[in-house]
Enzyme design. Structure first.
Site, mmCIF file in Angstrom:
data_model
loop_
_atom_site.group_PDB
_atom_site.id
_atom_site.type_symbol
_atom_site.label_atom_id
_atom_site.label_comp_id
_atom_site.label_asym_id
_atom_site.label_seq_id
_atom_site.Cartn_x
_atom_site.Cartn_y
_atom_site.Cartn_z
ATOM 1 N N TYR A 146 -4.095 -16.878 5.332
ATOM 2 C CA TYR A 146 -4.623 -17.037 3.979
ATOM 3 C C TYR A 146 -4.516 -18.478 3.482
ATOM 4 O O TYR A 146 -4.871 -18.767 2.353
ATOM 5 C CB TYR A 146 -3.895 -16.097 3.007
ATOM 6 N N LYS B 49 4.339 -10.456 15.488
ATOM 7 C CA LYS B 49 3.680 -10.352 16.795
ATOM 8 C C LYS B 49 4.161 -11.517 17.649
ATOM 9 O O LYS B 49 3.381 -12.260 18.252
ATOM 10 C CB LYS B 49 2.150 -10.384 16.580
ATOM 11 N N ASP C 213 1.955 -3.794 15.768
ATOM 12 C CA ASP C 213 1.161 -2.629 16.193
ATOM 13 C C ASP C 213 2.052 -1.388 16.359
ATOM 14 O O ASP C 213 1.720 -0.295 15.883
ATOM 15 C CB ASP C 213 0.354 -2.913 17.478
ATOM 16 N N ASP D 208 -0.752 -7.551 4.012
ATOM 17 C CA ASP D 208 -1.947 -7.045 3.342
ATOM 18 C C ASP D 208 -2.330 -5.685 3.936
ATOM 19 O O ASP D 208 -2.578 -4.703 3.227
ATOM 20 C CB ASP D 208 -3.077 -8.062 3.555
ATOM 21 N N ASP E 140 -1.558 -1.506 2.377
ATOM 22 C CA ASP E 140 -2.575 -0.462 2.182
ATOM 23 C C ASP E 140 -2.232 0.774 3.021
ATOM 24 O O ASP E 140 -2.370 1.908 2.560
ATOM 25 C CB ASP E 140 -3.969 -0.975 2.559
#
Ligand code: NAI
Length: 334
Positions: free
Chosen positions: A125, A172, A205, A229, A233
């Site tokens: 971002y 990750k 993941d 982000d 959700d």
């Protein structure tokens, strides 16, 4: 003395959920002097040449607190997200999203209770994208030691203050060895300063899989911007969706409280939006400004209305309007 707070209604369902939340806050009897300022398409429509006018930034710098509705960001082209810019302009580096099951809202799990800590100022971002040759774009992910340490510290501070048992750093680092490796390393260093709080890490993941299988194994989740982000959700889906999860964007000098959801163009202007997420954000805001008893009363009233289920909005399977819901919360407050 009233609390001076900036209200940014934003776009789409923003003005509707903001108006309902303002009414409910008035019913708590906490004395708030509102200062309304635009952002998003609403700012452009009001004649500003910027989706985040300087006057809005200055107002939040002055009052240090804002309650904000969602703002539209065009996809693929157009103006840079007003949210991203506001977070950067005020250095609101920590996005804090408590995700808790609500009695009466039936989901796969009924005992979810976790908090997502998302780094808000860098990662992908940072907005650094270059076309290095025709049709080849490089989007740069920025990870700094300073930002990684401070978000880790705020997650551990929160855990200590709220009696949370464990912080899990999500990353990750097996693939992004340098960038995510630095983030993970910073989290590990900060963890050593908080021996009373447990610490572990999870690859993003695998973390998604574990979250949908058994979210109760997590407590505080700490991660960089993009993972945060997506995970916030995902987590909202575990407790009833975007309409019910609150959020706070917190820096050392200011805090902006807003829901996780967007402007919901499909239902905007129809009075159908669920204002729960913004009202729960207001619960966090009241606690932040020291109005602890009003914060608790509002939370209890909200949970009571949601549990009773008579004033549920369409997204939760009911038929209530935004205003019906606000009326029910006000009645439950008194
Ligand atoms: P969205 O969250 O606006 O909508 C996704 C789905 O959830 C829609 O079906 C919508 O009707 C429903 N929904 C969302 N909030 C709801 C509520 N309070 N009550 C009932 N139903 C609700 O996400 P979408 O469609 O991806 O984004 C629309 C716009 O919102 C975009 O321009 C996006 O950039 C912006 N956005 C702004 C955010 C912010 O300002 N913080 C956050 C996320 C998106």
């Amino acid at each position: 003395m009233p609390h001076h707070i900036v209200l940014i209604p934003g776009d789409g369902i923003g003005p509707e959920v903001c108006a309902a939340t303002k009414r409910v806050l008035a019913a708590t009897s906490v004395h708030i002097a509102w200062e309304e300022q635009p952002a998003g398409i609403a700012a452009l429509e009001a004649g500003f040449d910027d989706a985040l006018p300087e006057v809005t930034i200055e107002a939040v710098k002055r009052t240090k607190i804002a309650l904000k509705g969602p703002t539209n960001t065009p996809k693929g082209a157009g103006h840079v997200s007003a949210n991203v810019r506001l977070r950067k302009a005020l250095d609101l580096y920590a996005s804090v999203r408590p995700v808790k099951s609500i009695a009466g809202i039936k989901t796969r799990y009924d005992n979810v209770d976790l908090v997502v800590f998302r780094e808000n100022t860098e990662g992908l971002y940072a907005g650094i994208e270059n076309e290095i040759s025709k049709n080849v774009i490089v989007s740069i992910k920025v990870v700094t030691e300073a930002a990684s340490l401070r978000i880790a510290r705020s997650a551990f501070e929160y855990a200590r203050k709220h009696g949370r048992k464990k912080v899990t750093a999500v990353h990750k680092a097996n693939i992004l060895k340098k960038g995510d490796g630095l983030f993970l390393n910073c989290a590990r260093r900060v963890a050593e300063e908080y021996p009373e709080v447990g610490f572990d890490d999870a690859i993003i993941d695998a973390c998604c899989m574990r979250l949908v299988k058994d979210p109760t194994e997590f407590d505080v989740l700490l991660m960089e911007n993009l993972y945060g982000d997506i995970i916030s959700d995902l987590c909202s889906g575990l407790v009833g969706g975007l309409g019910v999860v609150p959020g706070a964007n917190v820096g050392d000098d200011a805090a902006v409280f807003e829901a996780v959801h967007g402007t919901a163009p499909d239902i905007a202007g129809k009075g159908l939006a669920n204002p729960t997420a913004l009202m729960k954000s207001a619960v966090l805001m009241l606690a932040h400004i020291g109005e602890l008893s009003a914060s608790e009363r509002l939370e209890v009233a909200l949970n009571r209305v949601l549990e009773q289920g008579e004033a549920r909005t369409g997204d939760l399977g009911g038929q209530a309007t935004t205003d019906d819901f606000a009326d029910a919360v006000i009645a439950a407050l008194s």
